[in-house]
Write a protein that holds these residues in place. Structure first.
Motif, PDB file in Angstrom:
ATOM      1  N   ALA A  30      41.040 -30.323  95.319  1.00 25.94           N
ATOM      2  CA  ALA A  30      41.811 -30.857  94.192  1.00 25.94           C
ATOM      3  C   ALA A  30      41.426 -32.298  93.866  1.00 25.94           C
ATOM      4  CB  ALA A  30      43.300 -30.763  94.502  1.00 25.94           C
ATOM      5  N   VAL A  53      48.449 -29.821  90.125  1.00 25.66           N
ATOM      6  CA  VAL A  53      47.708 -28.920  91.006  1.00 25.66           C
ATOM      7  C   VAL A  53      48.684 -27.902  91.592  1.00 25.66           C
ATOM      8  CG1 VAL A  53      46.285 -28.696  93.074  1.00 25.66           C
ATOM      9  CG2 VAL A  53      46.024 -30.707  91.601  1.00 25.66           C
ATOM     10  N   ILE A  84      45.073 -27.739  87.585  1.00 27.41           N
ATOM     11  CA  ILE A  84      44.180 -27.002  88.480  1.00 27.41           C
ATOM     12  C   ILE A  84      45.011 -25.957  89.202  1.00 27.41           C
ATOM     13  CG2 ILE A  84      42.712 -27.124  90.530  1.00 27.41           C
ATOM     14  CD1 ILE A  84      42.006 -29.983  89.714  1.00 27.41           C
ATOM     15  N   LEU A  92      40.312 -24.523  86.290  1.00 24.85           N
ATOM     16  CA  LEU A  92      40.534 -25.843  85.717  1.00 24.85           C
ATOM     17  C   LEU A  92      40.944 -25.671  84.258  1.00 24.85           C
ATOM     18  CD1 LEU A  92      38.942 -26.651  88.275  1.00 24.85           C
ATOM     19  CD2 LEU A  92      37.773 -28.374  86.887  1.00 24.85           C
TER      20      LEU A  92
END
Length: 264
Positions: free
Chosen positions: A108, A12, A123, A30
């Motif tokens: 997240a 992330v 992400i 994504l």
């Protein structure tokens, strides 16, 4: 520090802070694994993820994610739109979002639900599609202060029992008896928070987000200027209740002022 309590199975990254609190557009991308890049499976993965982004959008609109410094009635987002993406990437634009930066881990972590059926590799939460300077979201062992807290200027009006059970009672005292229209405005704010919490926006480690939930019978009990709400099987992180308090305070322009909230 903005961090997650989960060992996330995907990377992330986010733009340097602040990114969520500026009232600007934020792009959520994504990257799905090649396993679902085939037509059909990818569409289902995007549909799954979009439902979660919609839940996050409504949670933001409820004022729940205002945190310490943003007034709950000023904390919102105007829309969420799918803007596509190349190959196995999918991007959504959340427009004019104004939320506490601790909303980043909420978003997240929520995609753990998608990842279980449609694996995700990365992400990105960015203030612009061309943003190249990104920061990795770290993990932490800290269990408190990980979700947006109560708006500081009104925090003294909130009392939360240190010994909460799985059955939670919330009592809110208003400055005067709300009208029928004002009660409806209150209900809409609260039910946006309820729906997002039940989906898994406030998970409590080590449980998956979709394990963390609550039960609500759809009843708001008003006794003149007092509101009582009951939740059963409350399996969200305790700090989810900070969001509920902010949602109640967020009705400021559409209902009497909330003078006191007691949660036990």
């Amino acid at each position: 520090m903005i961090a997650t309590r989960y060992a996330l199975p995907y990377a992330v990254y986010h733009s340097p802070l602040p990114v969520m609190s500026l009232g600007l557009d934020v792009f959520v991308t994504l990257s799905f694994s090649s396993e679902i890049s085939a037509k059909g499976m990818e569409a289902k993965g995007i549909e799954n993820a979009e439902s979660l982004i919609a839940a996050f959008f409504h949670l933001t609109g409820s004022g729940a994610l205002s945190g310490a410094t943003i007034a709950p009635w000023d904390s919102t987002a105007s829309s969420v739109d799918f803007v596509g993406g190349p190959a196995s990437n999918a991007t959504w634009k959340v427009s004019n979002i104004r939320a506490d930066e601790r909303s980043i881990p909420i978003l997240a972590q929520l995609f753990l639900i998608t990842h279980s059926d449609f694996p995700i590799t990365k992400i990105m939460i960015r203030g612009g599609l061309g943003e190249r300077t990104l920061v990795a979201l770290p993990a932490t062992d800290k269990d408190l202060g990980i979700y947006p807290t109560v708006f500081t200027k009104l925090a003294s009006r909130v009392g939360i029992s240190p010994d909460l059970s799985a059955d939670v009672i919330v009592v809110a005292h208003f400055a005067s008896d709300p009208t029928i229209a004002q009660k409806e405005a209150i209900r809409l704010k609260i039910e946006d928070w309820i729906a997002a919490s039940a989906i898994g926006c406030y998970p409590a480690p080590p449980h998956r987000p979709d394990f963390c939930s609550l039960e609500y019978d759809g009843t708001l009990d008003f006794f003149q200027a007092e509101l009582q709400i009951g939740f059963r099987n409350f399996y969200c992180h305790r700090e989810a209740l900070y969001g509920l308090c902010n949602s109640l305070f967020a009705v400021k322009d559409n209902a009497p002022e909330v003078m006191r909230i007691v949660i036990m």
